[in-house]
Design a protein around this motif. Structure first.
Motif, PDB file in Angstrom:
ATOM      1  N   TRP A   1      -3.309  89.452  54.610  1.00  0.00           N
ATOM      2  CA  TRP A   1      -4.142  88.269  54.393  1.00  0.00           C
ATOM      3  C   TRP A   1      -4.789  88.222  53.002  1.00  0.00           C
ATOM      4  N   VAL A   2      -4.756  89.310  52.265  1.00  0.00           N
ATOM      5  CA  VAL A   2      -5.322  89.299  50.909  1.00  0.00           C
ATOM      6  C   VAL A   2      -4.243  89.072  49.850  1.00  0.00           C
ATOM      7  N   LEU A   3      -2.979  89.044  50.268  1.00  0.00           N
ATOM      8  CA  LEU A   3      -1.905  88.756  49.310  1.00  0.00           C
ATOM      9  C   LEU A   3      -2.035  87.323  48.806  1.00  0.00           C
ATOM     10  N   GLN A   4      -1.845  87.140  47.514  1.00  0.00           N
ATOM     11  CA  GLN A   4      -1.937  85.814  46.905  1.00  0.00           C
ATOM     12  C   GLN A   4      -0.535  85.219  46.759  1.00  0.00           C
ATOM     13  N   VAL A   5      -0.372  84.007  47.291  1.00  0.00           N
ATOM     14  CA  VAL A   5       0.927  83.323  47.252  1.00  0.00           C
ATOM     15  C   VAL A   5       0.774  82.056  46.417  1.00  0.00           C
ATOM     16  N   PRO A   6       1.686  81.844  45.440  1.00  0.00           N
ATOM     17  CA  PRO A   6       1.577  80.634  44.625  1.00  0.00           C
ATOM     18  C   PRO A   6       1.913  79.372  45.404  1.00  0.00           C
ATOM     19  N   ASP A   7       1.014  78.410  45.365  1.00  0.00           N
ATOM     20  CA  ASP A   7       1.245  77.108  45.986  1.00  0.00           C
ATOM     21  C   ASP A   7       1.551  76.120  44.863  1.00  0.00           C
ATOM     22  N   LYS A   8       2.818  75.790  44.714  1.00  0.00           N
ATOM     23  CA  LYS A   8       3.241  74.939  43.595  1.00  0.00           C
ATOM     24  C   LYS A   8       2.631  73.548  43.685  1.00  0.00           C
ATOM     25  N   ALA A   9       2.493  73.024  44.875  1.00  0.00           N
ATOM     26  CA  ALA A   9       1.947  71.672  45.035  1.00  0.00           C
ATOM     27  C   ALA A   9       0.490  71.614  44.580  1.00  0.00           C
ATOM     28  N   ALA A  10      -0.266  72.627  44.918  1.00  0.00           N
ATOM     29  CA  ALA A  10      -1.682  72.652  44.540  1.00  0.00           C
ATOM     30  C   ALA A  10      -1.902  73.272  43.177  1.00  0.00           C
ATOM     31  N   GLY A  11      -0.910  74.005  42.681  1.00  0.00           N
ATOM     32  CA  GLY A  11      -1.022  74.648  41.379  1.00  0.00           C
ATOM     33  C   GLY A  11      -1.967  75.821  41.351  1.00  0.00           C
ATOM     34  N   VAL A  12      -2.188  76.459  42.508  1.00  0.00           N
ATOM     35  CA  VAL A  12      -3.089  77.619  42.587  1.00  0.00           C
ATOM     36  C   VAL A  12      -2.457  78.683  43.476  1.00  0.00           C
TER      37      VAL A  12
END
Length: 392
Positions: free
Chosen positions: A331-342
């Motif tokens: 749950w602490v892994l960061q996944v890039p959300d291309k639609a939101a740009g974050v």
């Protein structure tokens, strides 16, 4: 005619086996079901898909008060108490001495405490600032005390000790003066619980100034587990009929909740302080739920709806450790959300992609939590299936 040695040994062996078999049959579905309901509540509450979409009913009360989330931990401790009498009885029926049973209790308590420290330290293991208190640590301490009391006292003494602890704890909180604040401070800053923790465990607490599982607040948790012990002894009683057991559990639960409400006028119901009123109220609720579960599962014999809870309830330590390892890794892994740009935490990313499009921004987090809870049911089923195949 005198009985020959072979016949005598055979008879004794059969009697011992019958006692063990009868003791093993005392494992009741109501306890596993209640524990499973508590575990499901933990999984649901502690793993939302989006924290901004969660009702206040599913998060801990900021200080005084009670929400669904505030029942989970005392229920765990209560259930830990209900199984102790049966566990001790089974070991005694197998011929184990009280000393041997005590060694088993000490070993189990030590393992629980060390597992709690491991989870607190994972994954960095910074021992200079590792949190020492914790959920498993508190369970370990109260389990040890309760186990000793079950070995050498009866239900009446255990009940008297439980009430005595609640009275003494209330007097301590209300009348022991904290330097710089005075006596009777029940706010988050300046109370006796915080003072003792800061005095002894500063730098090893949940936050810089507070720990919800601190030293002094573990004292009334002994009463919580003793309530469970007494509930377990009611279930095991051979003198009581099933209807009487149900009556004792539910009526005593109602009385305890009423007393907790009344005590709340003098010391608020508060999880972080583990106040005396909190113990009475939550243990009362636990007794009622245990009585209802016993009626449905063990007396009526209906268990279909409870099967997911029975699965979860039979694997508490496995799920608790797995749940925390997942929370501290996936749950602490960061996944890039291309639609939101974050970049988003994995749980929020999955919630947004899999649940929000059809559930909306209000219910998406709840459906995520339900799916996550059901996933653990599946994980346990697979684990048990693999273990079963390995033993065949």
């Amino acid at each position: 005619m005198q009985e020959d040695n072979f016949s005598k040994d055979s008879r004794v062996h059969k009697e011992a086996n019958s006692k063990i078999a009868a003791s093993n049959q005392t494992r009741m579905k109501c306890i596993d079901a209640f524990r499973g309901i508590t575990i499901a509540s933990m999984l649901f509450i502690e793993n939302p898909g989006n924290y901004e979409h969660v009702s206040s009913s599913f998060v801990h009360a900021p200080w005084d008060g009670l929400t669904w989330a505030d029942y989970v931990f005392p229920f765990f401790i209560f259930i830990a108490g209900t199984v102790i009498p049966n566990s001790v009885r089974r070991r005694m029926d197998k011929g184990q001495s009280k000393l041997k049973i005590l060694i088993h209790i000490l070993h189990r308590a030590a393992v629980l405490f060390l597992m709690g420290l491991f989870l607190n330290g994972f994954p960095a293991f910074n021992f200079s600032a590792i949190r020492i208190p914790g959920v498993l640590q508190r369970i370990a301490v109260v389990y040890l005390v309760a186990g000793i009391l079950v070995l050498w006292t009866n239900a009446f003494i255990q009940g008297a000790i439980s009430i005595f602890i609640l009275v003494i704890y209330y007097l301590m909180i209300k009348y022991i003066s904290v330097p710089g604040y005075g006596p009777g401070i029940l706010a988050k800053d300046g109370n006796l619980v915080q003072y003792v923790d800061m005095l002894i465990l500063k730098g090893h607490l949940y936050t810089s100034t507070w720990d919800p599982e601190g030293l002094i607040s573990t004292i009334p948790a002994i009463s919580t587990i003793l309530f469970g012990v007494i509930g377990g002894q009611v279930l095991l009683s051979e003198r009581l009929k099933s209807i009487n057991k149900i009556g004792y559990l539910i009526i005593s639960g109602v009385i305890s909740m009423v007393l907790g409400t009344m005590a709340g006028k003098y010391i608020p119901i508060n999880k972080d302080l583990w106040s005396s009123s909190y113990v009475l109220y939550t243990c009362g609720a636990a007794l009622i739920i245990l009585g209802v579960c016993y009626l449905i599962l063990d007396v009526i014999g209906y268990s279909t709806v409870f099967k997911p809870f029975l699965i979860l309830g039979s694997n508490p330590i496995f799920i608790y450790i797995g749940f925390h390892l997942v929370s501290k890794t996936l749950w602490v892994l960061q996944v890039p959300d291309k639609a939101a740009g974050v970049n988003l935490p994995l749980n929020l990313y999955l919630c947004n992609k899999l649940f929000t499009p059809w559930a909306g921004n209000i219910n998406d987090s709840y459906y995520f939590s339900i799916a996550y809870t059901l996933l653990w049911v599946l994980i346990v089923l697979i684990k048990d299936s693999l273990l079963y195949r390995g033993n065949v």
